[in-house]
Design an enzyme around this catalytic site. Structure first.
Site, PDB file in Angstrom:
ATOM      1  N   HIS A  26     -13.460  -0.140   1.631  1.00  0.00           N
ATOM      2  CA  HIS A  26     -13.742   0.268   0.363  1.00  0.00           C
ATOM      3  C   HIS A  26     -12.855   1.142  -0.536  1.00  0.00           C
ATOM      4  CE1 HIS A  26     -18.296  -0.589   1.075  1.00  0.00           C
ATOM      5  NE2 HIS A  26     -17.682  -1.758   1.123  1.00  0.00           N
TER       6      HIS A  26
ATOM      7  N   GLU B 283     -17.449   1.627  -4.657  1.00  0.00           N
ATOM      8  CA  GLU B 283     -19.070   2.039  -4.923  1.00  0.00           C
ATOM      9  C   GLU B 283     -19.290   3.321  -5.645  1.00  0.00           C
ATOM     10  OE1 GLU B 283     -20.842   1.403  -1.129  1.00  0.00           O
ATOM     11  OE2 GLU B 283     -20.250  -0.616  -1.153  1.00  0.00           O
TER      12      GLU B 283
ATOM     13  N   LYS C  38     -29.761  -6.948   3.036  1.00  0.00           N
ATOM     14  CA  LYS C  38     -29.131  -7.245   2.080  1.00  0.00           C
ATOM     15  C   LYS C  38     -29.245  -8.992   1.628  1.00  0.00           C
ATOM     16  CE  LYS C  38     -24.883  -4.839   3.041  1.00  0.00           C
ATOM     17  NZ  LYS C  38     -23.480  -4.762   3.732  1.00  0.00           N
TER      18      LYS C  38
END
Length: 434
Positions: A158, A210, A344
């Site tokens: 990320h 994020e 998810k």
């Protein structure tokens, strides 16, 4: 109440990649759902259909999935005339229409977009707020506000730093309400920014996918120290606990774990054995107020998972290990690999299967954490989902970036609507009392 029209289109997620959006119309109005996508995806996830045979959008277009909704799913569903309040029947019909185990024919992103839009339409038809309708689908009479797990330091896939572990999270378990949890979370976040700026300079305050900070550190212990300091400065020691998502499949090589995996010349002699990794986690747990560790080992390292889970009393979360898939969850339950499911919706590809996965985990005494993906949209469905499923915990990024705040803001609205009936999971986030 029957479906009048279904129309899909290609839109963009928070990383600038194409994704699927679906508009569904009934006589009650138009209901829209957008599908998220992940960066670190488990190899066992349902198939997200991408236009890999086209150079457009770096081979990440979703026009095939969009076409599958418009030309296959829409006419078939409208012709079938299943009421929108029959979520299970609609989802089963789409799954059968696809006919493959991992939804590779129509695409999990195509099926999920329709599934979520159907749920929103069903709630309107039932005259219920979305979270209440989801609670009804799941068989819950009451609802509960979740503890947010804010991902405030980003690493792994990320972020462009050297940090191997993907997420360092803060959980305001000592708050008395979700609203107070937001206050605590944002204050710690801003104090963390000041701490990082002081130690590493302003450019270390750039944020990852994020919304978390991505300081160029390599030592995972240092990430935990930064969190602890920010919590202390904010005045919330004891009220805020720590969670981690290691996403260890990303740095698993030849049966070992390479914490310097972003360095193409990392020395194999420094790679850690599974047992050495487990010992490192135990060290972290003894030094810091860690209450949750996600994906501490590779998604197929079935031997090592149970060793850590049985030797600690904290929450061990399966994400890449379980991929919201009932078959994988059953295997993890049988082997006592972990004690919490990361839920998810796009990993399995329909709402009904997501609810089934959640109940399977809860019935086995596991916790369940509802989760976003790194490639998100402005859709807030998972905020209502976590309240309706009564899981008591959600992770949907840092309190930064509109694609993340959209979910937290929706949770604030839900708590406001519930008024005095609102219950916050707090310290019981693993097994909230409904």
């Amino acid at each position: 109440m029957s479906i009048l029209t279904i129309h899909a289109r290609q839109i963009f997620d928070s990383r600038g990649n194409p994704t699927v959006e679906v508009d569904l119309k009934t006589s009650k109005g138009l209901f829209r759902a957008a599908v998220p996508s992940g960066a670190s995806t488990g190899v066992h996830e349902a198939l997200e259909l991408r236009d890999t045979n086209s150079k457009a959008y770096m081979k990440k277009g979703v026009l095939t999935a969009v076409s599958n909704v418009n030309k296959i799913i829409a006419p078939a569903l409208i012709n079938k005339n299943i009421p929108v309040t029959n979520q299970a029947a609609i989802d089963k019909y789409m799954i059968d229409l696809d006919g493959t185990e991992n939804k590779e024919k129509l695409g999990a992103n195509a099926i999920l977009g329709v599934s979520l839009a159907v749920c929103k339409a069903g709630a309107a038809e039932a005259g219920l707020p979305l979270y209440r309708y989801i609670a009804r689908l799941a068989g819950h009479e009451d609802v509960i506000m979740p503890v947010p797990a804010f991902n405030v330091i980003n690493g792994g896939s990320h972020a462009g730093n050297k940090l191997a572990m993907q997420e360092f999270m803060i959980l305001p378990t000592g708050a008395s309400s979700f609203t107070e949890a937001m206050q605590i979370g944002t204050e710690v976040y801003h104090n963390l920014k000041a701490v990082i700026k002081r130690e590493y300079g302003l450019d270390a305050c750039n944020v990852g996918d994020e919304g978390g900070f991505a300081p160029n550190i390599q030592d995972n212990m240092k990430g935990l120290q930064l969190l602890e300091e920010a919590i202390k400065i904010a005045g919330y020691t004891g009220k805020v606990e720590i969670g981690m998502d290691c996403a260890a499949s990303e740095f698993h090589k030849n049966g070992k774990y390479d914490l310097d995996f972003k360095n193409p010349h990392s020395a194999e002699s420094t790679w850690l054995s599974p047992d050495a990794m487990a010992n490192m986690y135990k060290q972290m747990i003894s030094k810091f107020p860690i209450v949750s560790i996600e994906d501490p080992f590779d998604q197929d390292d079935w031997e090592t998972w149970p060793k850590l889970t049985s030797s600690t009393n904290i929450q061990i979360v399966g994400d890449d290990l379980t991929v919201t898939n009932p078959k994988r969850i059953k295997q993890a339950i049988a082997s006592k690999a972990c004690n919490c499911l990361l839920l998810k919706v796009n990993q399995i590809g329909s709402l009904t299967e997501s609810i089934e996965a959640c109940k399977l985990a809860q019935d086995s005494g596991w916790g369940v954490m509802v989760s976003h993906r790194s490639g998100e949209t402005e859709d807030t469905f998972i905020a209502d989902l976590v309240v309706g499923l009564c899981t008591g915990q959600i992770k949907t990024g840092a309190p930064c970036r509109s694609d993340r705040l959209a979910k937290y803001n929706q949770l604030l609205r839900i708590e406001e609507e519930l008024g005095t009936a609102a219950k916050y999971a707090g310290k019981n986030f693993r097994h909230p009392k409904v």
